[in-house]
Structures are given as structure tokens and as C-alpha cells.
Motif scaffolding. Structure first.
Motif, PDB file in Angstrom:
ATOM      1  N   ARG A 132       0.866  -1.156   0.045  1.00 36.05           N
ATOM      2  CA  ARG A 132       0.110  -0.111  -0.017  1.00 36.05           C
ATOM      3  C   ARG A 132       0.884   1.332   0.016  1.00 36.05           C
ATOM      4  N   ARG A 136      -6.560   0.500 -11.398  1.00 36.48           N
ATOM      5  CA  ARG A 136      -5.950   1.173 -12.360  1.00 36.48           C
ATOM      6  C   ARG A 136      -5.118  -0.021 -13.306  1.00 36.48           C
ATOM      7  N   GLU A 165      -2.110   3.641  -4.467  1.00 42.12           N
ATOM      8  CA  GLU A 165      -3.845   3.525  -4.678  1.00 42.12           C
ATOM      9  C   GLU A 165      -3.958   1.960  -4.070  1.00 42.12           C
ATOM     10  N   GLU A 166      -5.190   1.816  -3.745  1.00 42.94           N
ATOM     11  CA  GLU A 166      -5.667   0.759  -2.941  1.00 42.94           C
ATOM     12  C   GLU A 166      -5.680  -0.331  -3.998  1.00 42.94           C
ATOM     13  N   THR A 202      -4.785  -3.260  -8.424  1.00 46.71           N
ATOM     14  CA  THR A 202      -5.201  -2.096  -8.086  1.00 46.71           C
ATOM     15  C   THR A 202      -6.388  -1.614  -9.183  1.00 46.71           C
TER      16      THR A 202
END
Lengths: 330, 330, 330, 330
Positions: free
Chosen positions: C179, C218, C184-185, C216
Motif C-alpha cells: 500500500r 488501474r 492506490e488501494e 489495483t
């Protein structure tokens, strides 16, 4: 180009293979005083075999010559080739006697034939990249050069006795490299050494461990250390330090494999033998010779370079004997 | 142990912090001719501040002394402490004058107090591990030692003028390291050098770039190179070569991060400053002093070691002036 | 700051020493259910010893708390400290039960006290430098993260039984690091594993070898591999790959010494123990806590970070059981 | 051996040069549908040029064939050569359709001709040394294998459209390497991926960034990561971790030169292109083929190996589509 190879020994075999494989070259003939050796090598690549160099050099088909014979024959063969206007590649050194070298180079100059000397390390991609970076100024003004050169094991005593001594046989490569990198001529040299590896070397009148410091007019310093024996393999490293930083060329390793165990993190040892260490250098040397012979390039290692390295080697011997630094006369 | 720290300068501050944090030590007093400096440092660690060293050394609570003042005061303070039977840690050098050093060490010997000299590099974990490996015979018989030592930038000219010159101020660390690693005393030394970094250093009568070769009776060779300026940071490396192989200690780097981009693969530069480079060495030095002061260990760096390094530095200066190797007299 | 240290075990001792040595901190009291342990550690640094945490937290002299007790006591002690408005440092994890963690963090939020969680690797200089470089965009857009984390040897079986399993005990550090680096998560996680090191671990219902892939929104991918045993030492490396290049943090080594012998080129193995590997991280953690407690910095590792890592560890356990990827619910 | 080379493209040119230079091989004919390409390559090495493979394979002088044409022609040419009992080298893959591969390999088996498949990385000296060390048990029982494989830049979109996708075109090399190193067959595979490098690749129905985890029956885990773009060059590294330690093969670099400046310590980036990275592998591949064709060795990469890698690539595609691990059917 159809090349005559003179000398079918260890180094001659390397050049023979490279010539055979090169698209622009052809191994026309192999000459060796040992008829068997000449025949064996010639047959491998479909070349003619001979024991008489003169006859081969007279063959109009030949348009270039590689001299890889014993040192004492170099001058004679160079002159023979020069007379026939053949472009010449000659393994170092031209001769161990400076006067003979001078006379020989005069003849070569008069004949107007190109002569490339086999200081193979200049063609090594690692050292070449180092030198190119030095020339581009990446280290700034050169202030300190350090050259390490250690052989895996001493050559046979018989070789050592005829070698001219460590400085002229072994360190001469490093002395040439020093000139290649310093960018100006050394004006002073201090040499020291000892016999630590094998007492028999000392009994033969030679040393096996040596250090030399060169100094240029500007004050740049170059250090060379040599040993005839390195347990871990062929060890040749260079460091160039200057006003803007430092450049180093390390030993290439056979593989990139690293082993992590309870005891240690281990990587490969350097190559155990110079022929394993320098294959690209020998190929690049040939490539360069072909370029020079066909007028596309100026020699990267001239007869003058060979002479200058010999002058330094002689100065080292003198310094060792006198126990003090000596000026470099040119 | 309750220690008196003499000298609240850069190096004194390092020792003050380490003494304060050490479970077996206590910073009792800080002395400096500059009352403000003494006070500021003393307050940070709850110690007494003073400007008069003699008074502090008379304090019966004090049972050990750290001498971190300017070189010219070392002998006087050592003698003062010796008279009071205090175990002494003294930053190098004892003095720049060999006769004074001898007289001082005689007094210390007569007083029977232990004296540890601050050649901090002997305590560095990397160099210490290298030397331990040499002692265990991992390199075999030592034949070649190479010591590189380059500072990031020259000190102020005022400092250089009072420093005794590059050999006695800077290379003295490397000369001590040479003795530490060679395992036998050098019998001959050749020094050369130049002023390449800053002409003002030359005008001050000093050099900023130097090479030295030491030779032992057995013929082992040691090379040292120094520069007062290295663009890439504090550069201190050692290589020991022998009959069984080679040991190297490289520069530790701030982080292990490597960056791969289109242009290059980049890692950190070495530390920019000796205080960042040697924190463990200073802590180990204190630990060792406490062991010596309490009779648990013999000094790893004695007054004799300090003297011997100074003899070599003086020999280097003489060699540089004479332009030839000089024998090492003891 | 006067700090109360709760827990005098292995990690508590590290923090005690760092607190004692820090100029801005003071070790006021050490609490442990084992009175001997508390006393022994307290005496070393001149602190009070106690067995009752509540009483110590009521001491008005205390203005910060370090919770280093066993995991099952963390929530109770955090709430106790929060009630007294004390800034809290707590070793990971807050609890193995997510509902309890949520309730606890609600209370902490309401109390308005700062809470720093002990994910020590975020404070390691190597990983910190890596992450800073990532944040500066040196790798470009992050596309692939690879985290290796292997312990030298498995902990005792008793520890493993109460640890919550490999994902919540060991990989939780790597999940937090993921993380920290991804920016990003993760929205999906796949876990797999096996028991290859010690069958007894399998019999205890756990695994000792694991791989996880995080993804993620993305589409950036992160891989983690864990083993409970690495013959060559504590192995923690990270690689971040992106549109502009790659950044790697390697294992720091005890010394820079390299040994060249006939057999191999050997360097040190990584540290054998996490306390040897992360001393700077623990010091930086304390420094950061003091900054947070005095309002100079926001927590680098919040309770939410601890919760998020636990969510990922729970997801890994679920994925392992189901044999397929699972979405990350928040 | 007199070899017919089918396909005068990029990879065909590599093989042509190696065949020409090999002492035991002769380039008899070059075939390409593009008559100009065939002629140009054939002339360079004194070989015959042709556009019709069938006619060349009927030439009784030919006693071996190198198939370097486009994938869709492989099966047809393999069958043609098998019928003529010619030893076959074929670039990977045999075909993208498993049923066709099976039928083809059946025919080859019946014909009794040796078939070597061009998984060049098995012949790379670095990976070969790694695998040999694994086989010797230097890592102990293999537990974790990690394979990184990233190309400098994506191929043209047209190529990608006909490539069968990242798994069958690019990762197939890594899947073969996984089998080569694991020493047992994977029984489960999980694949995930994304289009992060170029949206056009996604529009073409492919991904450009991928991760796969393989699991063997025993529980050994293998991770592969792929990217179609690496700013710093061709990146192919392997790590094998086991009960006794870890083995890594890193990227070889063009030179060993390191540059130290104020800003960074810089070394070379990896090779920018696979032909620069794998020259020794291609030479070793030919050497091996000649040994196989003359009955001196068993194929190191069989048709079955090619099939097995394709099975894994197909499984990866299926796993990606289904979003969960899939079992490996054989």
C-alpha cells in the motif's frame, strides 16, 4: 583480404579462427617452422600450409600478414612484409632491443605500409569504453590512473628466461594502457618489485611481483601493480580518477549467477585464462586491422606506441636496478 | 567511568554524544578554551563545563580523559593526565615533532597509564573485518596492499597551513592502516605527489595528490593514493592481495537503492563526510577505550603505533623532497 | 517527553534503549506482567518498574506510551491510553479481529490522540528512499511492485499457533509496504501457499511459503512472496517497475568485504536477524513518534493503515481457503 | 552437416551466420517466399537461394533443416522435413493450436527424426549455469522460482494481432523456463494482467503487463512477471529459492565500466535488444542441434517441451478470462 598467418601457436590459432569467420577476410596460408602445426591449423580452415614465410609473402594472392611468431623473428618478418608492401599486424613486442625497433620502424615508415601492433587490451570493449569515457571528459582532468594486472599463474621458467623480464613481457601491456589513458607522456618512472611467488623466478633473474608509478609533466600519477599469480583468476582492472569523478573497468565474469547459502553469497571468479577473457578484443583487433589495411582507419596502436611502451619497460628495469626514479628519455 | 572531554570541536562533539549514550560511561566534564563551546556541549549532556583542563583533571571524580583539542596541545595534556594516572584517549597525532612524541611516550610509559590513539579506521567494521580475514590467512601470505583515500573536498587553507602537510595530516591514517594490514614493518618508502586540485595548496607549500609505495623486508608492497578532492564523496577502499587470493573493502553506501532508467543504472554515491562514514568506528573506539581503561583489553592502537605512523609520514615528506626512496629508520 | 514503555520483551528492549538515548525523550517507566523483566529493563536506564499498566498511565508525569505487549492486550491498552489523552505508539497489529480494531480506532478518534503504528519497515532508510523516489516519479507510473520477504528461520510452533497465521503475522508487513508503494488501494487479491519448510507448521493449520498478487483499480500489479526460512539470512527486497524505469532496494550487508579465492568470489550474507537488520528503522520510528506527539508531524503509519493491512491479510486467508481471487472490501 | 535454412528474416539471419561460421556445419540453401531476401542472405554465405522449401528439402545434399519462417507455416514444414527423415530445428512455437501440435508431433515421432525446439533461453550460459546449479542441488529443494521478463518496447500492433497474445508469444519463454527449473510439472496456474503500456494493445484484445503464479503438486510456487516495455532495456532475471539457499541470474551488461560523479554511481543499462542479449545462446543452440542430429545428444528442448509450454500459455489465457486459477490438463 587474403591474409597470411605467420605462427601457428596459441595466439596464431585465435587469429586464424577469427580471420576464417570474418566476412571481409580469408585465411590464405598458415606458416610455421613446425610443419605439422602449420598443416593442422591450415587444414582446419582450408588454407595453405607452409614452413617458409618468405615464399608465402611472395605469393601475389596474399595482401596482408599477421605475425604471431616468437619475438626474435618479428623484426625480420616485418621487414620482409614491408618490402612487399603488405599491411602488417604484429603481436607485441616488435623486439626487446630498442635500437632494432627503431631501425625496423624506420624501414616500415619508408615502405609506407600500415603496421598495427597487437596490444589487444586497447580493443577490449570494457577498457575501450573506459577510455572513450575518459576522452569525453567524464572524469574531468585525469589525475590518478590505477592499473591492476595479475596473471592466474606464472608461465614456464623457460618462457620467463627468454621473456625479457616481467616489465617487458607482462607489464608492457599496462604501460601501453597507461599511455592510452593518461593522454600525455610520462616523464618519470619509479619501479620496485620482489620475488614472492616462486623463488625459481628470482633465480632466473626476474621478479614476479611489481609496482610502478609513472608521473606526467602536468603531475598526473599512474600506478601499476603486477603479480604473476592470482588464485582467483585473470585480474585486470583499471581506475581513472579526475577532477570530475572516477571511472572503473572491472573484471567481466563468465556468468551473472549469484549463489546465496548459509555460508556466503558467491559469484563467479574472473576468467582463468587470457584467451577466455579477451575474445571480443581479438575480434575487434582483426576488424580494425582490416579497416587500416583498406585505408578506412588510422592504426589505433602504431609501431611508435610499441616503441614507447618498450621505452617505459626499459625504464622500469633501470629504475628497479638503480633503486630510484628515472626520467623517461624518448 | 566518568570521563573528562578536552576539546568541544567537531570530533569532541562526536565523542561527547557516544560517551553520553554508553551504558558504562558518563560525560563528567567538557573543557574548551572557548567557554561558550564548552558550556553548550556540556549542557546538552548534563556535564560540567570548564576552560581550564588542569583543574578538571585534578577533580578526583574524573577517571579517564578524551583529548580532542588542537594538535599542539596534545603532548601537554597527555603528560598532565599521565601524572594523574588517568587512562588516556588522544586523537591523532600525538605531535608533529618526533622528538616530542618520544619524550611524551616515555613519560606515559613511566606513569604506567594506558594510552589509546584515535586512528578511527582501525575500528571501522568493514576495515576491521578485512584485517581479521587477513590475520586468519584468507588471502594467504600478504604480497600487495592497496589503499585508496580521497576526501570529498580540501580543508580550508588555514587548516592546511597548520596541518603539517598531506602526509602527516591525511595520509597518516593510511600509513597506519598499511602497518595494521601488512603484518610487518616497512623498510623503504617512495613518495611522489603534485598539486592538481587547487594551486593555493601548492602556494601554501603542500601537495593535494599523492602516491606512496612501501616495501617490507620480505618484499611485500603497499601502495597508497590520496587526493584532497573526490567529486563523488568520501572514498576509502582497501585491497589486500596474497598467495591465496584477494580481500577488498569497498565504500559503504547510504542506501541499497538502485535506479534503472533509459540513461543508466544508478546507485548512491559514497558518504559525503567522514562523520557520516565512520559512526560505528567512533562508537567502537569508545567501547575499546573503556575496555582498556578497565584492564579488559590491551590498546589496539598504542602510542608506538602513533609514533610509527608519524615516522612513515616524515619519511614520505623526505622522499618527496629528495625525489627518491628512503629507508625507514626506527 | 517522558514515556511509559509497556512490555519488556525483545522489541520493548529495543525501544527502551532508543528512548533512553534520545535527547528529546526519557524512559519514565517500564511495565511488564513479569515483574523481574520490568525491573531488569527499568534499572538499566534508571526508570521506574511496574506490573500494572493502568497505574503507570495514571501517573501525570507520563506524557506518551509505547505499547509492546502481546497482541491480545493491544486494544485494552490503547483505549486506556486514549482515555488519558496520551499519544500512543503501538506495535502492529492492533488486533487480529477487524471488528475490535474498528471499535478501538473509533475510540482513539474520539479521544483525539495521535496513534502511530509500528510498521517498522516504512522507517527503514533503504525502503524509505525507495518510496521517496517512487513518489518523485523516478519510476514513472507504477505498474509492477515485487516484494520479497523471507525470515531466516520459523518462529517456535507455540508462537505460530497464536500468531493468526502467516498472512496476519508475517506478510502483513509486506501488505502494508504494498500500500505504501502502490499509491492506490488494491481492489483484488489472490493468495496461494504451501507448507514446505516444516510439516509441523502445516499440522498447526498454517503455511510457511506463500505468494500473493494484488491488483489495483488501474491495473497495477503487486507480487509478494514469503518464506518462513531462508538459509542465507533475513531477506527483504523490493522492486518497483513503472513507465520510466525500475527502482530496487536490496538487502544491506554487514560489511563491504569481498573475498576472492580459487573457489569463488564471496561477500557477506544478509543479516541473520531482524533486530540487526532494522536498527535505523527503530530509531527513526521513535523520532517520528516524538514529532507526532508534539504536533510537528502527521503519523506516517496510522491506525487506518494498520486496519487496511489487516483487511488485506484477512483477504489473503480467505483467498487461500477459497482457491480463487477475492475482491477487497473496505 | 549441410543445412537448409527456411526463413530469411531477423532470426533466420542469426542462424545463417552461426551455421556459416560453425566448423561442423555448412549453409547449403536459404529459402524465403521473398526471393530477394533469400538471395541476399544466401549470397552473403555462398549458399543457394530458393523460394520453394519443398524442392530444397528434396535435395539429397541437405541433411538438416532450420525452420525460421512465420508460425503458421511451421507444422507444414516440420511434416515435410520429417517425411524426408531430416533432423529438424524449429523456432517456437510449433503452432498456436494444440490439436495441430499434437498431430504434428505424432508424425515426427513416427518418422523417428529428432526435433529441437528453439527455446533459446535454455541455451543462455547464465540461465544454463543457474539450472545446472539447481540440478546439483545448490538451492536444495526448490520452493520458489521467480522469473522476470520485460521487453524494451512493444512490437508493432500488426505483430501483436497475429501473435496469439502475450501469453503465447512472450510469456511462453518464461513458462518453458519455469518447467526447466521447477523439476516437476505445474498442476495449477493463476494469471492476471492489464493494459498499461499502450491502449492500442488493449484495443487489439491483448494485455501488455502480466503476472502468473504456477503451483506444482508438491507445492513449489513459481511467479512470472511480464511487461512489453522496460525503459532501461531487455530485462530477464531468474531467482530460484529453496531449502538450502537462493540462486539468481542477473542481466549481463555490455561493459563493466562504472562511473562515479557528484550525482551518482552509474553502470551500463542492460542490452537494448534480444539479439544483443543472446548471441551465445544462439551459438549453443546450433552446437546442440548438430550434436542431436549426429546422435551425440538427446534434444534439450523437445517437441513435448514446446507442447507443454503452449498448454501453460493456453491455461494462462483461460485463467485470465475466467478470473480464477485453472488446473493444468495434460
Amino acid at each position: 583480404m587474403r591474409l597470411a598467418l605467420l605462427g601457428a601457436g596459441r595466439i596464431g590459432q585465435i587469429h586464424a579462427a577469427n580471420i576464417h569467420h570474418h566476412p571481409r577476410a580469408q585465411l590464405h596460408a598458415v606458416v610455421d617452422v613446425n610443419a605439422e602445426a602449420a598443416k593442422s591449423l591450415a587444414e582446419r580452415y582450408g588454407a595453405k600450409a607452409a614452413t617458409d614465410a618468405r615464399a608465402v609473402l611472395e605469393d601475389p594472392a596474399v595482401n596482408g600478414v599477421f605475425i604471431c611468431t616468437s619475438t626474435d623473428t618479428h623484426v625480420g618478418l616485418i621487414l620482409e612484409a614491408a618490402r612487399r608492401k603488405l599491411p602488417i599486424f604484429c603481436e607485441k613486442p616488435i623486439d626487446l632491443d630498442l635500437a632494432k625497433v627503431d631501425a625496423c620502424l624506420d624501414e616500415v615508415r619508408r615502405a609506407g605500409v600500415p603496421l598495427v601492433l597487437g596490444f589487444n587490451r586497447r580493443f577490449d570493449p570494457h577498457f575501450r569504453a573506459l577510455r572513450d569515457a575518459v576522452r569525453r571528459g567524464e572524469a574531468g582532468d585525469v589525475e590518478i590512473v590505477k592499473i591492476t594486472s595479475r596473471d592466474p599463474a606464472p608461465p614456464p621458467l623457460a618462457y620467463i628466461r627468454g621473456s625479457g623480464g616481467l616489465f617487458r613481457d607482462m607489464m608492457i601491456h599496462d604501460l601501453d594502457m597507461a599511455r592510452f589513458l593518461l593522454g600525455e607522456e610520462p616523464v618519470e618512472l619509479f619501479a620496485t618489485g620482489a620475488c614472492l611467488v616462486d623463488p625459481a623466478i628470482g633465480e632466473a633473474g626476474d621478479i614476479d611481483t611489481a609496482m610502478v608509478i609513472l608521473k606526467t609533466r602536468r603531475g598526473a600519477l599512474c600506478h601499476i601493480d603486477n603479480s604473476r599469480r592470482a588464485a582467483y583468476g585473470y585480474d585486470q582492472r583499471i581506475e581513472v580518477f579526475g577532477s570530475k569523478g572516477m571511472l572503473q573497468a572491472a573484471n567481466p565474469l563468465p556468468t551473472t549467477v549469484t549463489r546465496y547459502t548459509r555460508e556466503a553469497v558467491r559469484s563467479d571468479t574472473p576468467y582463468p585464462f587470457f584467451l577466455d577473457r579477451y575474445p571480443e578484443a581479438y575480434r575487434a583487433e582483426l576488424e580494425h586491422f582490416l579497416d587500416v589495411a583498406t585505408g578506412r582507419a588510422e592504426p589505433l596502436v602504431t609501431g611508435s606506441d610499441g616503441r614507447a611502451a618498450l621505452v617505459l619497460a626499459d625504464a622500469a628495469l633501470q629504475s628497479l636496478k638503480l633503486g630510484r626514479p628515472v626520467p623517461i628519455s624518448r
